[in-house]
Each structure stands twice: as structure tokens, then as C-alpha cells.
Design a protein around this motif. Structure first.
Motif, short mmCIF file in Angstrom:
data_model
loop_
_atom_site.label_atom_id
_atom_site.label_comp_id
_atom_site.label_asym_id
_atom_site.label_seq_id
_atom_site.Cartn_x
_atom_site.Cartn_y
_atom_site.Cartn_z
N MET A 154 -39.18 -24.61 22.04
CA MET A 154 -40.25 -24.48 21.05
C MET A 154 -40.22 -23.11 20.39
N ASP A 155 -40.02 -22.06 21.19
CA ASP A 155 -39.90 -20.71 20.62
C ASP A 155 -38.71 -20.64 19.66
N PHE A 156 -37.60 -21.25 20.08
CA PHE A 156 -36.39 -21.25 19.27
C PHE A 156 -36.60 -21.98 17.95
N ALA A 157 -37.11 -23.22 18.02
CA ALA A 157 -37.31 -24.03 16.82
C ALA A 157 -38.35 -23.40 15.88
N ASN A 158 -39.42 -22.85 16.45
CA ASN A 158 -40.43 -22.18 15.63
C ASN A 158 -39.84 -20.99 14.89
N PHE A 159 -38.98 -20.25 15.58
CA PHE A 159 -38.34 -19.09 14.95
C PHE A 159 -37.47 -19.53 13.78
N LEU A 160 -36.65 -20.57 13.99
CA LEU A 160 -35.76 -21.05 12.91
C LEU A 160 -36.56 -21.61 11.74
N SER A 161 -37.66 -22.29 12.04
CA SER A 161 -38.44 -22.91 10.97
C SER A 161 -39.15 -21.90 10.09
N THR A 162 -39.23 -20.65 10.53
CA THR A 162 -39.92 -19.62 9.74
C THR A 162 -38.94 -18.65 9.07
N ILE A 163 -37.64 -18.91 9.19
CA ILE A 163 -36.66 -18.04 8.56
C ILE A 163 -36.70 -18.22 7.04
N PRO A 164 -36.70 -17.15 6.26
CA PRO A 164 -36.71 -17.27 4.80
C PRO A 164 -35.52 -18.07 4.28
N VAL A 165 -35.70 -18.74 3.16
CA VAL A 165 -34.66 -19.60 2.59
C VAL A 165 -33.37 -18.83 2.36
N GLU A 166 -33.48 -17.58 1.92
CA GLU A 166 -32.28 -16.79 1.62
C GLU A 166 -31.47 -16.45 2.87
N LYS A 167 -32.06 -16.63 4.06
CA LYS A 167 -31.35 -16.36 5.31
C LYS A 167 -31.11 -17.63 6.13
N SER A 168 -31.25 -18.79 5.48
CA SER A 168 -31.20 -20.06 6.21
C SER A 168 -29.78 -20.54 6.53
N ASP A 169 -28.76 -19.90 5.94
CA ASP A 169 -27.38 -20.19 6.35
C ASP A 169 -27.07 -19.34 7.58
N MET A 170 -26.71 -19.98 8.68
CA MET A 170 -26.51 -19.22 9.91
C MET A 170 -25.39 -19.77 10.77
N ASP A 171 -24.87 -18.89 11.63
CA ASP A 171 -23.86 -19.27 12.62
C ASP A 171 -24.60 -19.89 13.80
N MET A 172 -24.46 -21.19 13.98
CA MET A 172 -25.21 -21.90 15.01
C MET A 172 -24.77 -21.51 16.42
N LYS A 173 -23.54 -21.10 16.59
CA LYS A 173 -23.09 -20.69 17.92
C LYS A 173 -23.88 -19.47 18.38
N ASP A 174 -24.06 -18.52 17.50
CA ASP A 174 -24.84 -17.33 17.83
C ASP A 174 -26.28 -17.72 18.17
N ALA A 175 -26.84 -18.64 17.39
CA ALA A 175 -28.23 -19.06 17.61
C ALA A 175 -28.37 -19.82 18.92
N PHE A 176 -27.50 -20.79 19.17
CA PHE A 176 -27.64 -21.63 20.36
C PHE A 176 -27.34 -20.88 21.65
N THR A 177 -26.44 -19.89 21.61
CA THR A 177 -26.21 -19.12 22.84
C THR A 177 -27.45 -18.30 23.21
N LYS A 178 -28.24 -17.94 22.22
CA LYS A 178 -29.49 -17.23 22.51
C LYS A 178 -30.47 -18.17 23.22
#
Length: 500
Positions: A154-178
Motif C-alpha cells: 500500500m505504501d508502495f502503490a500510494n507513492f507511485l500513484s502520487t508521482i507527477p506526470v513528468e516523472k511517471s516513466d520509471m525503471d521498474m526494477k529499481d522500484a520493485f527491489t525497493k
């Protein structure tokens, strides 16, 4: 004096040549079909010099002789029996497990964190530790860990859902390892962290360093372990090993002093202390068990999440179907998500199963022969061969999962192929977690971790390809089954969320 030096040099040279080349006529000597090789590198030349991806390499050697039940190849200087026949594979993993009870693992390396863990242990010590750790992964324990996982997700998904549109392209490996770091920190070590908000925490930073070990040094140490021990060459730096050891030591001391009890792996290892007839684990043993749990979850589980997210992004019809299931169950449960409810998801299971087929966490499994075992003839008209103690077999999981003999249109991502799950249950043709007594002890934990993550993520966000998304995926040639440029996706907040 010079003559003695010359003679000594000749003797050392002769012994070195004998050591390096003694195995290269093994298969020819026993009249076993095998892939031609080169000295020193065996059949690994293309991998060592990064001319081919690991996935393509596995398929290439697998298809050397499609009619053979098995054949020989060389992993550097080591002769390997590569098994292709499902019945032989099942015999090795299940029916004749006592003849192949161990993995080579990291057992020959000079690395206590890797040598002393369940993955690498052999014989009775493996059985003792496996018996000790198995209660960590019962249904009751999974139910307790579910709440901890859900909080992280929930913390993870809430964080991603609030990321600004201009930063919404991301490396998912970096995100998921967190995310996986946070889950294992709380479920195995009893530590609460949030790596998305604090990516500089030592648990995450040292975790990345500790799991980035597969390269030329790793190949060298696996090929020449004696030299590694003589020169004290290590894969994991001392400050990383000390960090994980200090966590275990401090956790045990705190729990003993304050009478704290938690339902986690560390507690299980603590609870056997002083019990008659039970072998106690010292601090190095405890650290190694907790570390391999972290090692597996940090890398393989996060990679499975990445491939699942990628396939959902490039197959929007599948993503929509899964989202509809999520919304429907949330509506029926009034937004309450429990362990029982998360296990009611049918299509989510299909998506994960197909992801693990198309992109298995471990491309090749290995087993060591512990006592004589007769292989049937590799081809009609040939003779059987009796394997002896110390010989090694490989099971090319990635290639088997991509064999059209076992899967229709194997390169296509098709979750519906798992609707008849009985077809693949305990099948030697579906091996994402292995098979038999030595299959991955944490497979239920890993599956639950992926389910919880995808559930919370898709309840809040939508996954889309972005400019950096690789279509089709081209695997890196650096020795792992990963895209060349990473797992780049666009993550956007859903216009109409159905949050738990």
C-alpha cells in the motif's frame, strides 16, 4: 640451482596443464554425445565474452540435439550432463532424490554468507536447517505475513500513484527491489523501512551491492575455487557481510533483553536454543539463512514482478481483464482485503504463472550426484551410462519452458494456458521453483508477495509502455535474464481508483 628451477617450472607447468585439461575427454572417453568445446572455457566462450544472452545460450545448448534425452557439455572445466527428457528430470528431482540431494550452489566459494545458507548446504545439515525453517512458510505464517506485505504494498502503490506526470516513466526494477527490500526487512528481520521514500537506507543500498555478484569474478571462483580460497577472494565486501551480521546479532540481543517475540525466521532460529536434540545455529549460520532469504527476494522476486508488469503494460487487454477481477472482488468484499480474499483471485494466478513460465527466475537448475545412478541410453541403440558421486546435471528450465513440444506458441504471453493447472502441477515441464524435496522453500512467500504487489498496484495505477520500453524484449548479454536497457514503463494514477 638454475636446473632445479627449470625442473620445478616444468613440473608445475605439467601439473597445471593436467588440472586444466584432465576433464576435456570425459564424454569422449565414455562415448557420450556432447557439444564440442574449447580448453579452459568449455562451452561457455560466448557467455564469458558476452556474445550471447543467457536465455539464448540456454536455448542454444538445449537444441544441440533435440532427439537426445541428455548429452554432455562443459561449464568451463567441469563436465555437465544436460538433461532434456521430462521423465529423467522427474526421476532426478523426485523419484531418485536420494541420488541427487544437493546443489553445487555456492558451497565451494570463500563466502560464509553464501556457503552456510540453505541453498548451498549439503547432506544432513541441509535436512536439519530445512526442517527448522519450513514452519516459516506454513499457511498460518503466510496469513500473519500478509498484513506486513500489504502495508508495504500500500505504501508502495500510494507513492507511485502520487508521482507527477513528468516523472511517471520509471525503471521498474529499481522500484520493485525497493518494495521487496521493505517486505523482507519486516517479514524476516523485523525492521520497518520505506525504501521508496528513503532510497539511501543501508538495507537497500547494501542489498543492491550484495546481490550484484554475477560476473567474471563469480565465473572464475566457481571454476577455480581453490585459488579463490588461497588468495581470499570474496564476492561480498566485508562491510556488507558485517552489516547483515550486526542486524541479526542486535535483533537477537534486543529480543532477549526485552522478551520480544515475533513470527519470523529469526525467531524460529532463536527458539531452538537450548532444546535437547536440536542443533543450534551460531550467528554465522543465522545470518546466512536470513541473508539467502533476502538475496532471493531482492533479486528473483523483483525480477518476476518486472516481467509481469511489462507484459501487462504491452498487453492492455490482459491488464484490463485483471483490473476488472480486482475491482469486482473489492466491490464484493466492501474494500476489505484479507489473506483469504487475495487467494480467491483466479486470473491474477494465471498471470503470475504465465510470467514465471515465460521468464523463469532461475534459467538453469543443477544437482550433484551423490551415489551411483544409471541414465538410460541417450539415443536409441546406445548404451546406458552410470553416473558416479560428484558428477553434475543441469536442467535447462528456460529452454524447457520455451519448447513448443510442451507449450503451444511458447513465445506468446497467454495466461489462459494455465486454466487447467493440474496439467502443470508437479510437472517436470514447469519448474519456476524447482521440483521435489529441494524445490524453493519460499515459493509460497514469493507468490504471495507478487500477488499483493500487483493487486495494490493495479487497484491504484495503470501501466503503459513508454519511449524507453523495449519492444520486443532483447536480453542483456551480461549473464542474467534481463532486458538490455532495464524495465522502463509509464506508471499513471488510475482515473477511477478502486482502492482497498
Amino acid at each position: 640451482m638454475e636446473y632445479w628451477l627449470i625442473l620445478l617450472s616444468i613440473v608445475i607447468g605439467a601439473l597445471s596443464i593436467h588440472y586444466l585439461f584432465k576433464n576435456y575427454n570425459f564424454f569422449k572417453r565414455h562415448n557420450i554425445i556432447h557439444i564440442p568445446c574449447v580448453p579452459m572455457l568449455g562451452n561457455m566462450t560466448s557467455i564469458v565474452f558476452r556474445r550471447i544472452s543467457l536465455a539464448d545460450f540456454i536455448c542454444k545448448i538445449y537444441n544441440f540435439n533435440p532427439d537426445a534425452k541428455y548429452f554432455g557439455c562443459y561449464a568451463m572445466t567441469m563436465p555437465i550432463f544436460l538433461l532434456r527428457d521430462p521423465e529423467i528430470i522427474k526421476s532426478v528431482f523426485v523419484k531418485n532424490f536420494e541420488a541427487f540431494p544437493d546443489r553445487l550452489g555456492f558451497s565451494d566459494l570463500n563466502e560464509p554468507l553464501l556457503v552456510n545458507n540453505l541453498f548451498s548446504l549439503h547432506g544432513q545439515k541441509w535436512r536439519d536447517v530445512r526442517t527448522l525453517l519450513s514452519p516459516s512458510f506454513t499457511s498460518s505464517k503466510m496469513k500473519m505475513m500478509f498484513a506486513l506485505m500489504s502495508e508495504c504494498a500500500m505504501d508502495f502503490a500510494n507513492f507511485l500513484s502520487t508521482i507527477p506526470v513528468e516523472k511517471s516513466d520509471m525503471d521498474m526494477k529499481d522500484a520493485f527491489t525497493k518494495y521487496t527490500t521493505d517486505v523482507i526487512a519486516t517479514c524476516a528481520y523485523g525492521i520497518k523501512i520505506n525504501s521508496m521514500k528513503d532510497p539511501t537506507n543501508k538495507f537497500y543500498v547494501y542489498g543492491k551491492e550484495a546481490t550484484n555478484i554475477f560476473g567474471f569474478k563469480f565465473l572464475f571462483l566457481r571454476t577455480f575455487p581453490t585459488l579463490g580460497r588461497i588468495f581470499n577472494v570474496k564476492l561480498i565486501n566485508n562491510h556488507v557481510s558485517d552489516f547483515f551480521k550486526d542486524i541479526i546479532r542486535n535483533t537477537i540481543a534486543t529480543r532477549d533483553a526485552e522478551n520480544i517475540t515475533r513470527s519470523d525466521m529469526i525467531q524460529l532460529m532463536m527458539d531452538i536454543r537450548g532444546k535437547e536434540g536440536r542443533r543450534e545455529l551460531d550467528i554465522d549460520d543465522m545470518t546466512a539463512q536470513a541473508f539467502i532469504f533476502f538475496f532471493g527476494g531482492f533479486d528473483t522476486t523483483s525480477t518476476a514482478m518486472c516481467f509481469a508488469a511489462h507484459e501487462l503494460a504491452v498487453n492492455p487487454d490482459i491488464q484490463n481483464k485483471l483490473r476488472q477481477e480486482i475491482d469486482k472482488i473489492l466491490d464484493e468484499s466492501n474494500g476489505e482485503v484479507t489473506y483469504e480474499i487475495i487467494n480467491r483471485f483466479e486470473y491474477l494466478d494465471l498471470v503470475i504463472n504465465e510470467t514465471l513460465r515465460l521468464y523463469p527466475p532461475i534459467g538453469v537448475l543443477e544437482r550433484l550426484c551423490d551415489k551411483s545412478y544409471e541414465l538410460p541410453p541417450a539415443l536409441p541403440g546406445e548404451k546406458p551410462f552410470t553416473m558416479e558421486k560428484g558428477m553434475t546435471v543441469w536442467i535447462p528450465v528456460y529452454a524447457i519452458h520455451h519448447d513448443a513440444k510442451y507449450y503451444d506458441d511458447p513465445e506468446k504471453f497467454c495466461p489462459e494456458r494455465f486454466l487447467d493447472n493440474k496439467m502443470y502441477h508437479n510437472s517436470p515441464c514447469y519448474l519456476p521453483f524447482g521440483l521435489g524435496p529441494r524445490m524453493c522453500i519460499a515459493n509460497r512467500f514469493a507468490m504471495l508477495e507478487v500477488k499483493v504487489l500487483l493487486f495494490h498496484l493495479l487497484a491504484r495505477c495503470e501501466l503503459k509502455p513508454c519511449a524507453k520500453t523495449m519492444l520486443p524484449i532483447k536480453f542483456t548479454k551480461k549473464g542474467t535474464i534481463m532486458p538490455e536497457n532495464g524495465f522502463w514503463l509509464n506508471v499513471q494514477r488510475r482515473s477511477s481508483e478502486s482502492c482497498p
